[in-house]
Design an enzyme around this catalytic site. Structure first.
Site, PDB file in Angstrom:
ATOM      1  N   HIS A   6      77.220  50.741  24.321  1.00  0.00           N
ATOM      2  CA  HIS A   6      78.508  50.699  24.709  1.00  0.00           C
ATOM      3  C   HIS A   6      79.666  50.901  23.748  1.00  0.00           C
ATOM      4  O   HIS A   6      79.345  50.407  22.379  1.00  0.00           O
ATOM      5  CB  HIS A   6      78.786  49.413  25.710  1.00  0.00           C
ATOM      6  N   GLU A  79      71.882  43.123  28.237  1.00  0.00           N
ATOM      7  CA  GLU A  79      71.574  42.708  26.873  1.00  0.00           C
ATOM      8  C   GLU A  79      70.671  41.427  27.061  1.00  0.00           C
ATOM      9  O   GLU A  79      70.827  40.813  28.106  1.00  0.00           O
ATOM     10  CB  GLU A  79      72.827  42.408  26.105  1.00  0.00           C
TER      11      GLU A  79
END
Length: 175
Positions: A6, A79
């Site tokens: 990202h 994550e």
């Protein structure tokens, strides 16, 4: 297959512990995402798989506008929750609210209060990647975070030295 991290997000610039913090892309992160979309614009991506955390979703949605393909979100691409109870806090806030927890951070195997164990993180990421690789699709983009990308390199390619910048990407070929 394209593994894409990202773009820059708010916890990066605010000096906060990340993990499962559901923060946003910064204006720079949006620009990085648009630049990656342009760099990869000649590809015929069939589908984008993305982490369900907002910063990855925003990156994936910017890519989707370029590729005009299907988009699927997965919690398994999130994550690692490395930071447990101190996720979202600055170092100062963490030291005040949870004394001693921030000092436990050594590497991906550190276990802070409320943190996800590396073995569970590794298992969920590798299962999801296997599902994607076995999907029958030939060209896919996977938008995730540095942790899941490093799991792939560490556990599958035996490479523990991978660094990936905001909106960095790797091209992989299945053999």
């Amino acid at each position: 297959f394209y593994l894409i991290r990202h773009g820059q997000c708010t916890h990066d610039v605010e000096g906060r512990f990340g993990g499962w913090v559901n923060d946003e892309l910064t204006p720079k992160g949006r620009l990085q995402s648009k630049e990656v979309a342009e760099q990869l614009s000649n590809l015929e991506i069939q589908k984008i798989f993305s982490s369900s955390l907002r910063r990855a979703k925003q990156t994936a949605e910017i890519l989707q506008k370029n590729f005009k393909c299907k988009l699927e979100f997965s919690d398994n691409l999130r994550e690692a929750n490395y930071y447990g109870v101190i996720s979202g806090l600055t170092r100062k806030e963490a030291d005040e609210k949870f004394p001693g927890q921030a000092s436990l951070i050594k590497n991906h195997l550190s276990e802070l209060q409320g943190a996800e164990k590396y073995s569970a993180f590794k298992t969920r990421v590798l299962k999801e990647l296997e599902k994607i690789f076995d999907s029958g699709l030939e060209k896919v983009a996977i938008v995730s975070h540095s942790g899941p990308i490093r799991v792939f390199f560490r556990e599958i390619l035996n490479n523990n030295n991978v660094k990936i910048s905001d909106c960095g990407f790797f091209e992989l070929q299945k053999t």
